[in-house]
Design an enzyme around this catalytic site. Structure first.
Site, PDB file in Angstrom:
ATOM      1  N   LYS A   1      58.509  63.252  27.154  1.00 13.21           N
ATOM      2  CA  LYS A   1      58.706  62.069  27.990  1.00 13.21           C
ATOM      3  C   LYS A   1      58.682  60.740  27.242  1.00 13.21           C
ATOM      4  CE  LYS A   1      58.267  61.821  32.113  1.00 13.21           C
ATOM      5  NZ  LYS A   1      59.274  61.423  33.056  1.00 13.21           N
TER       6      LYS A   1
ATOM      7  N   ASN B   1      58.619  57.031  28.919  1.00 10.65           N
ATOM      8  CA  ASN B   1      58.603  56.323  30.205  1.00 10.65           C
ATOM      9  C   ASN B   1      58.625  54.808  30.012  1.00 10.65           C
ATOM     10  OD1 ASN B   1      58.299  58.831  31.533  1.00 10.65           O
ATOM     11  ND2 ASN B   1      56.083  58.764  31.187  1.00 10.65           N
TER      12      ASN B   1
ATOM     13  N   TYR C   1      38.187  17.729  52.543  1.00 12.11           N
ATOM     14  CA  TYR C   1      37.742  18.805  51.662  1.00 12.11           C
ATOM     15  C   TYR C   1      36.923  19.825  52.445  1.00 12.11           C
ATOM     16  CZ  TYR C   1      35.560  21.506  47.969  1.00 12.11           C
ATOM     17  OH  TYR C   1      35.151  22.550  47.169  1.00 12.11           O
TER      18      TYR C   1
ATOM     19  N   THR D   1      77.916  47.355  43.908  1.00 10.32           N
ATOM     20  CA  THR D   1      77.377  46.825  45.159  1.00 10.32           C
ATOM     21  C   THR D   1      76.855  48.045  45.899  1.00 10.32           C
ATOM     22  OG1 THR D   1      79.462  47.032  46.355  1.00 10.32           O
ATOM     23  CG2 THR D   1      79.082  44.926  45.264  1.00 10.32           C
ATOM     24  N   HIS D   2      75.781  47.879  46.616  1.00 11.39           N
ATOM     25  CA  HIS D   2      75.135  49.012  47.303  1.00 11.39           C
ATOM     26  C   HIS D   2      74.780  50.138  46.320  1.00 11.39           C
ATOM     27  CE1 HIS D   2      76.729  47.182  51.059  1.00 11.39           C
ATOM     28  NE2 HIS D   2      77.770  46.932  50.281  1.00 11.39           N
TER      29      HIS D   2
ATOM     30  N   GLU E   1      57.854  48.864  34.240  1.00  8.15           N
ATOM     31  CA  GLU E   1      57.240  49.257  35.517  1.00  8.15           C
ATOM     32  C   GLU E   1      56.055  48.361  35.863  1.00  8.15           C
ATOM     33  OE1 GLU E   1      57.463  53.927  36.134  1.00  8.15           O
ATOM     34  OE2 GLU E   1      56.906  53.443  34.089  1.00  8.15           O
TER      35      GLU E   1
ATOM     36  N   GLN F   1      37.676  26.121  47.159  1.00  8.51           N
ATOM     37  CA  GLN F   1      37.194  26.717  45.911  1.00  8.51           C
ATOM     38  C   GLN F   1      37.753  28.132  45.719  1.00  8.51           C
ATOM     39  OE1 GLN F   1      32.998  26.115  44.717  1.00  8.51           O
ATOM     40  NE2 GLN F   1      32.793  28.331  44.861  1.00  8.51           N
TER      41      GLN F   1
ATOM     42  N   ASN G   1      34.945  16.282  44.795  1.00  6.56           N
ATOM     43  CA  ASN G   1      36.187  16.610  45.508  1.00  6.56           C
ATOM     44  C   ASN G   1      37.420  16.056  44.800  1.00  6.56           C
ATOM     45  OD1 ASN G   1      34.344  17.665  47.235  1.00  6.56           O
ATOM     46  ND2 ASN G   1      34.729  16.244  48.923  1.00  6.56           N
TER      47      ASN G   1
ATOM     48  N   SER H   1      31.532  28.509  41.590  1.00  7.23           N
ATOM     49  CA  SER H   1      32.917  28.708  41.135  1.00  7.23           C
ATOM     50  C   SER H   1      32.963  28.830  39.616  1.00  7.23           C
ATOM     51  CB  SER H   1      33.792  27.532  41.580  1.00  7.23           C
ATOM     52  OG  SER H   1      33.252  26.318  41.113  1.00  7.23           O
TER      53      SER H   1
ATOM     54  N   SER I   1      53.958  61.225  28.172  1.00  6.41           N
ATOM     55  CA  SER I   1      53.141  61.941  29.142  1.00  6.41           C
ATOM     56  C   SER I   1      52.064  62.736  28.425  1.00  6.41           C
ATOM     57  CB  SER I   1      54.048  62.880  29.939  1.00  6.41           C
ATOM     58  OG  SER I   1      53.291  63.924  30.511  1.00  6.41           O
TER      59      SER I   1
HETATM   60  N1  ARG Z   1      33.582  23.927  42.959  1.00  9.27           N
HETATM   61  C1  ARG Z   1      34.215  23.123  43.939  1.00  9.27           C
HETATM   62  C2  ARG Z   1      35.687  23.575  44.128  1.00  9.27           C
HETATM   63  O1  ARG Z   1      36.169  24.295  43.329  1.00  9.27           O
HETATM   64  C3  ARG Z   1      34.210  21.695  43.489  1.00  9.27           C
HETATM   65  C4  ARG Z   1      34.091  20.718  44.617  1.00  9.27           C
HETATM   66  C5  ARG Z   1      32.782  20.861  45.304  1.00  9.27           C
HETATM   67  N2  ARG Z   1      32.678  19.941  46.375  1.00  9.27           N
HETATM   68  C6  ARG Z   1      31.735  20.039  47.326  1.00  9.27           C
HETATM   69  N3  ARG Z   1      31.752  19.170  48.272  1.00  9.27           N
HETATM   70  N4  ARG Z   1      30.884  21.038  47.329  1.00  9.27           N
HETATM   71  O2  ARG Z   1      36.304  23.218  45.064  1.00  9.27           O
END
Ligand code: ARG
Length: 493
Positions: A285, A287, A319, A157-158, A292, A324, A112, A25, A279
């Site tokens: 143009k 825009n 967990y 409205t509408h 947008e 993640q 966790n 992560s 453009s």
């Molecule tokens: N990188 C993990 C997350 O974002 C952290 C917790 C990892 N826990 C585990 N039991 N592998 O959730």
């Protein structure tokens, strides 16, 4: 080269770079890395206070953490070969301080509860930034409303001309909506700013941890008490993304109007060139691209929300690694909403509204027919439905002259003569004037300038109360952080 300390014992098996990248992560963890150091410091202070670790361990752990706080986390902690930043930082600490010291950082906790705590710390900061940006947008809308109390425009409205109103009234409708967006984020903040720390993997720990102490050190307002829920839930993130999605709906609707109003057949507004593009082939143009893109960013934020929702749906307690994959959606949604809000501030304040053009349209399409029906009902004690019928018949004939109205009134089954009741062309002309129609609509929240003046006064008061609330939260967080760090520094010195 540090190895991932978490994997040392249980597992063998070679992992390819692609596999480690897939599982890590790390990229998203850049958002929570700073929070992780604070969580580590608070955790060590708690372990020390509870005498779970000896003072000499504390005295060696804290300087290493404080130096990462002061000088930044070494880049190698972010290497993909670590599953996440938590493993990265711990591995580096063990490498530099030795396992006798560094190996005690993770006593009584799990990644966790650690990651859930980090996400909440970062998210509360981001929430306050969103709230600050919302305050600024609301301020601009209120200021513009103050300048346009008498800027008559058609209300729809509408998307059909309906009744005249003022630009002030129209802009205040958005300010009120953004006020509710603010309230929703404020409410979300209350559920985000609770500490999961001490939950460990899910069943807490046999060490005598002090959850209230780490919660207070980290500026939390309380605990996510049940330790299984503490690590398993991401509903606080879902709630935030839901609130941001609603906010983006409001931004998108406003942008849609600015886009429509800036067309050459409406011409109510001219957007500053800086917010527009041209453009590559059509040299004439201009825009409204910024509006947008904001309208489209709402789709990205809804995508982040639905991605997050689907990720947690059907996950068993407690967990699961799936969680993640949810976190990046939060940062993405936050980012798009924040940039949209910030750009909206200048997009609005630099827009030039064309009062003459708006007034020109205000009375079109029989937009004051409601006031005429109201006046007939009021002055001659005719049921409103009958007056509505008379005016509707006259409109279908193509004009609201005395003669046409009289003919319409007489054509009813219960035919009446409006002329005999005293209706004159002068009276008709008076009530058909858009300014008159607006001026009599003076209930709270209505478009009459006097009502708008009251509304502006009330909304300014609400704005300063909301702004004080954000300041108070910012001060509380800054104070907690300063105290946490000075406590750690005192222990080391
Ligand atoms: N990188 C993990 C997350 O974002 C952290 C917790 C990892 N826990 C585990 N039991 N592998 O959730």
């Amino acid at each position: 080269m540090q190895t991932d300390v978490v994997r040392l014992g249980r597992l063998t098996g070679k992992r390819s770079g692609e596999m480690m990248h897939f599982l890590s992560s790390m990229q998203a963890d850049r958002h929570i890395a700073d929070a992780d150091i604070l969580v580590d410091i608070a955790h060590v202070l708690m372990l020390d206070k509870q005498k779970i670790i000896d003072r000499d361990v504390t005295e060696q752990l804290l300087p290493a953490l404080l130096s990462m706080q002061d000088e930044g986390i070494p880049e190698e902690a972010f290497d993909d070969r670590f599953e996440d930043i938590h493993a990265g930082i711990e591995s580096i600490l063990i490498e530099s301080a030795g396992v006798e010291i560094g190996g005690r950082l993770h006593i009584g906790r799990s990644r966790n509860d650690e990651v859930a705590t980090c996400i909440r710390i970062k998210l509360r900061e981001e929430l306050l930034k969103q709230m600050e940006a919302l305050l600024k947008v609301r301020k601009v809308l209120i200021a513009l409303a103050g300048q346009h109390k008498d800027s008559v425009m058609p209300g729809f409205t509408h998307l059909q001309h309906a009744q005249p109103t003022t630009l002030a009234h129209h802009l205040l409708s958005y300010e009120q909506a953004f006020g509710r967006d603010f309230d929703r984020l404020r409410d979300a903040y209350a559920r985000v700013n609770l500490s999961p720390l001490g939950a460990a993997a899910f069943a807490s720990t046999g060490y005598p941890v002090n959850r209230d102490y780490t919660a207070a050190l980290l500026g939390f307002d309380g605990l996510v008490t049940n330790t299984m829920d503490a690590v398993a839930t991401r509903d606080f993130a879902l709630e935030t993304l839901a609130d941001l999605s609603i906010l983006m709906v409001n931004i998108s609707r406003l942008c849609e109007e600015l886009i429509l109003w800036s067309t050459s057949f409406v011409k109510f507004v001219s957007l500053d060139d800086a917010f527009c593009s041209t453009s590559s082939i059509m040299p004439q143009k201009k825009n409204p691209d910024t509006a947008e893109i904001m309208r489209a960013k709402s789709g990205s934020v809804f995508g982040a929300f639905s991605g997050a929702l689907v990720t947690v749906k059907g996950l068993p307690m407690s967990y699961n690694r799936d969680l993640q994959e949810l976190t990046p959606h939060v940062w993405l949604g936050m980012h798009d909403a924040k940039v949209s809000l910030r750009l909206l501030i200048d997009l609005l304040s630099s827009a030039q509204f064309d009062k003459e053009r708006m007034r020109e349209e205000a009375g079109k399409g029989f937009s004051t027919a409601t006031e005429l029906a109201d006046s007939l009902a009021r002055a001659y004690n005719i049921p409103f439905r009958t007056a509505h019928n008379i005016v509707g018949r006259a409109v279908s004939k193509g004009d609201l002259s005395l003669a046409t109205l009289e003919e319409a009134a007489k054509s009813l089954d219960s035919g009446v003569s409006l002329v005999k009741k005293g209706l004159t062309q002068g009276r008709i002309d008076k009530v058909l004037d858009p300014d008159y129609s607006i001026s009599v609509r003076k209930a709270p929240g209505a478009p009459a300038p006097v009502a708008v003046k009251g509304a502006i006064h009330d909304r300014k008061k609400q704005l300063s109360a909301d702004s004080a609330l954000v300041d108070q939260k910012l001060v509380k967080l800054a104070k907690a952080k300063a105290e946490l760090l000075s406590k750690a520094r005192r222990l080391v010195a």
